[in-house]
Write a protein that holds these residues in place. Structure first.
Motif, short mmCIF file in Angstrom:
data_model
loop_
_atom_site.label_atom_id
_atom_site.label_comp_id
_atom_site.label_asym_id
_atom_site.label_seq_id
_atom_site.Cartn_x
_atom_site.Cartn_y
_atom_site.Cartn_z
N CYS A 161 0.81 -1.22 0.00
CA CYS A 161 0.00 0.00 0.00
C CYS A 161 0.85 1.27 0.00
O CYS A 161 0.35 2.34 -0.38
CB CYS A 161 -0.97 0.00 1.17
N THR A 162 2.11 1.16 0.38
CA THR A 162 2.95 2.36 0.52
C THR A 162 2.97 3.25 -0.71
O THR A 162 2.84 4.48 -0.59
CB THR A 162 4.38 1.96 0.92
N PRO A 163 3.10 2.72 -1.94
CA PRO A 163 3.18 3.61 -3.11
C PRO A 163 1.92 4.44 -3.36
O PRO A 163 1.98 5.42 -4.11
CB PRO A 163 3.42 2.65 -4.28
N LEU A 164 0.83 4.07 -2.70
CA LEU A 164 -0.44 4.75 -2.95
C LEU A 164 -0.81 5.75 -1.84
O LEU A 164 -1.84 6.43 -1.95
CB LEU A 164 -1.57 3.72 -3.08
N LEU A 165 0.00 5.82 -0.78
CA LEU A 165 -0.39 6.58 0.41
C LEU A 165 0.49 7.79 0.65
O LEU A 165 1.66 7.83 0.24
CB LEU A 165 -0.31 5.67 1.65
N THR A 166 -0.09 8.77 1.36
CA THR A 166 0.70 9.87 1.90
C THR A 166 1.42 9.38 3.15
O THR A 166 1.11 8.30 3.70
CB THR A 166 -0.21 11.05 2.28
N GLU A 167 2.35 10.18 3.64
CA GLU A 167 3.07 9.80 4.87
C GLU A 167 2.11 9.64 6.04
O GLU A 167 2.25 8.72 6.87
CB GLU A 167 4.14 10.85 5.20
N GLU A 168 1.13 10.54 6.13
CA GLU A 168 0.16 10.47 7.23
C GLU A 168 -0.69 9.21 7.12
O GLU A 168 -0.96 8.54 8.14
CB GLU A 168 -0.74 11.71 7.23
N GLN A 169 -1.13 8.89 5.92
CA GLN A 169 -1.95 7.67 5.72
C GLN A 169 -1.13 6.42 6.04
O GLN A 169 -1.66 5.48 6.64
CB GLN A 169 -2.44 7.62 4.28
N LEU A 170 0.13 6.43 5.66
CA LEU A 170 0.98 5.28 5.93
C LEU A 170 1.20 5.11 7.43
O LEU A 170 1.17 3.99 7.95
CB LEU A 170 2.31 5.42 5.20
N ALA A 171 1.41 6.22 8.14
CA ALA A 171 1.61 6.15 9.59
C ALA A 171 0.37 5.59 10.28
O ALA A 171 0.47 4.75 11.20
CB ALA A 171 1.96 7.54 10.14
N GLU A 172 -0.80 6.04 9.86
CA GLU A 172 -2.04 5.52 10.44
C GLU A 172 -2.19 4.02 10.17
O GLU A 172 -2.58 3.25 11.06
CB GLU A 172 -3.23 6.28 9.83
N THR A 173 -1.86 3.61 8.96
CA THR A 173 -1.97 2.20 8.61
C THR A 173 -0.96 1.37 9.40
O THR A 173 -1.29 0.29 9.92
CB THR A 173 -1.74 2.01 7.10
N ARG A 174 0.27 1.87 9.52
CA ARG A 174 1.30 1.12 10.24
C ARG A 174 0.90 0.91 11.70
O ARG A 174 1.09 -0.20 12.26
CB ARG A 174 2.63 1.86 10.15
#
Length: 611
Positions: free
Chosen positions: A37-50
């Motif tokens: 999912c990382t290539p599709l997300l902003t840094e904030e979205q990735l942090a929330e997902t992680r």
């Protein structure tokens, strides 16, 4: 397999010896979800997902309990795969309409040996003869198992080709199918259902001794149907276009009359449907659209197989997806169209036995049911009209050309899709590709997510004015290599999406029992939702016996991309909601350009290489 380890030549003889689909470790799937999912997300979205992923997989966390339940299930007696309960939910659990949304089609090439000017009835008779030949050989288990690189593939889906019908349910559908506890062994039914002008007919295509009727006898019976059919005022086939719970309620009302119950039984047990169309398609795109949704009064979308023959003999098939994937149906179509109708008829021991018995299948409808049928007709006609489609054909590019340029054919076209989409819509969007996993026991498909960091970089570099040809070529090859690596991961079964989805479904089914009752935030994160929100939904069907393959889009902004990639050509059918039709047509234009541009990029490399 046999004691000497040679694969069995019986159709279903290798199933128990095939390797089981591996159950991924929870940590591996969680890690790969983040990677995917990382290539599709902003840094904030990735942090929330992680953060949600870490909570899900922590010691004592919900993921651990659900994984333990899945491991226990996978080890249970009689379970073929940890996906055994996933597949029924995935396909039978959907509550929207399956017509156009889930069923898929193939447009056939011209029949071998069919004389010019052959009638619609002759074409249909030939297809029936070919299907019966396949069915009788399947019953005897004399259809050779399909092999890939010398390894036999799962053939269990072939049990769902004949006499299989999806039955609508209020909360989940069921399937009426042979080779089951309720219906052991192959179907012994002798009839098909023929549609013409919305009228339905039972037609016996096998005699009392199980031998097929001759081609002439089949042609005579079909010709009689086309001359006598009168369109009913409320063709019941329209009901199969409804959302599943609505259709279930209408079916329950139908069953209130014993005559209707008997008619439904004839439809649901029939070997397959043959839909004879009055119209001659204007062109190839029109034929494809008619195969996908067409005259819904002249269809039974719940039937596993519906052979569709137009007035000029153009033909194809509409397939209900719950038990059948494209690769299985392709093998069936290849067998049908690989030989002449006469050859099939001879091999199946077809014998003269008089004209086949034909009888109308009629339904008794009150005003309420007639109203439901009319509403279903109007709603589906509007839904079809709200779908935009087009075709893209390449006569100068195919798999052989890609191999000459030393690149994976599928990677080439998938990167062409990525480049075309970025140029058409200005963004990189989640992209699904279906990957076959039939080398496993009861294997079906795996969900591949095409957008890798390398694919994003490739699409960016291709339009970077500062990037020279070498830089663009390097980015293209890196993206193609990453695509091949991920496809191999999917073929191994050790990938995240279906695994995590099944853990989510276990909570829905057994959450209280397992003590996992709180909402699972992982499945509400941007990573999970964005990765699965398709902008492109892609699948391939490589066969010389079909011209086009197609299905509907999967969301309000999705383009369905069904492609036939052959050694010497490449045909694509696109579908999308009509309100974004302009974007689809732009994508088609950019795709034509991308295929030419990427070929040229690699050709200059080949020309510069030392001979």
């Amino acid at each position: 397999m046999n004691n000497d380890h040679e694969p069995s030549r019986r159709t279903f003889g290798n199933e128990d010896a095939l390797p089981r689909i591996p159950l991924p470790a929870l940590e591996d799937s969680c890690g790969k979800l983040l990677d995917w999912c990382t290539p599709l997300l902003t840094e904030e979205q990735l942090a929330e997902t992680r953060a949600a992923v870490e909570a899900f997989q922590r010691p004592g966390g919900p993921g651990r309990k659900l994984q333990a339940a899945l491991e226990e299930y996978d080890a249970s007696e009689g379970v073929h795969s940890w996906l055994d309960t996933f597949w029924p939910y995935r396909y039978l659990g959907r509550r929207d309409r399956i017509a156009l949304n889930a069923n898929f089609f193939f447009l056939f090439r011209d029949a071998p040996g069919l004389p010019p000017g052959a009638s619609q009835a002759e074409r249909a008779a030939g297809l029936i003869a070919a299907a019966l030949d396949y069915k009788l050989r399947l019953d005897d288990e004399s259809i050779p198992p399909v092999a890939q690189r010398g390894r036999p593939l799962s053939m269990v889906q072939n049990k769902f080709l004949f006499s299989t019908t999806r039955i609508p349910g209020e909360t989940q559908d069921t399937v009426r199918v042979p080779y089951s506890d309720a219906w052991p062994g192959p179907s012994r039914e002798r009839h098909i259902v023929v549609f013409h002008r919305g009228a339905m007919f039972r037609m016996d295509v096998l005699g009392p001794d199980g031998r097929p009727h001759t081609l002439d006898e089949l042609t005579t019976a079909l010709t009689a149907i086309t001359k006598t059919a009168v369109r009913p005022d409320a063709p019941v086939g329209h009901l199969t276009t409804m959302a599943r719970a609505e259709w279930a309620r209408a079916r329950r009302t139908l069953l209130g009359d014993p005559a209707n119950a008997a008619s439904l039984d004839q439809v649901e047990t029939a070997l397959f449907c043959v839909c004879l169309e009055d119209l001659t398609p204007r062109d190839t795109l029109h034929a494809c659209d008619q195969l996908l949704h067409g005259d819904s009064g002249n269809r039974w979308f719940d039937k596993a197989l519906s052979l569709i023959v137009f007035a000029d003999g153009t033909s194809g098939i509409n397939v209900e997806h719950c038990g059948l994937d494209g690769t299985t149906v392709l093998s069936f179509v290849d067998a049908m169209l690989g030989e002449s109708a006469e050859a099939h008829s001879t091999r199946s021991a077809a014998a003269p036995q008089g004209e086949p018995a034909v009888a109308p299948i009629e339904f008794i409808l009150d005003d309420g049911l007639r109203g439901i049928v009319r509403e279903a007709d109007e709603a589906f006609a509007a839904y079809g009209a709200a779908t935009a489609t087009t075709t893209v054909s390449f006569d100068d590019f195919g798999g052989d050309r890609a191999k000459q340029l030393k690149i994976s054919p599928d990677a080439f076209v998938q990167m062409a899709y990525q480049l075309a989409h970025k140029r058409a819509k200005g963004c990189t969007g989640a992209t699904y590709e279906s990957i076959a996993t039939r080398h496993f026991r009861h294997g079906r498909t795996e969900a591949m997510r095409v957008v890798t960091p390398e694919a994003v970089r490739f699409a960016t570099v291709m339009d970077d004015p500062a990037a020279d040809e070498a830089a663009r070529r390097e980015a293209f090859r890196a993206a193609a290599d990453a695509h091949v690596r991920r496809a191999k991961e999917c073929q191994s079964g050790l990938v995240p999406e279906q695994h995590l989805w099944e853990l989510q479904l276990i909570q829905k089914r057994r959450g209280e029992e397992l003590g996992v009752t709180k909402p699972l935030t992982l499945f509400e994160t941007p990573g999970w939702l964005v990765m699965r929100d398709d902008y492109l939904s892609t699948s391939s069907a490589p066969s010389t016996n079909i011209e086009y393959f197609g299905f509907g889009s999967t969301s309000e902004h999705c383009i369905g991309v069904a492609y036939v990639l052959l050694p010497d050509r490449f045909n694509v059918y696109l579908s999308t909601p009509r309100r974004v039709a302009d974007q689809m047509h732009t994508f088609a234009d950019r795709l034509r350009e991308a295929v030419a541009e990427l070929q040229a990029l690699l050709e200059t490399e080949a020309a510069a290489a030392p001979s």
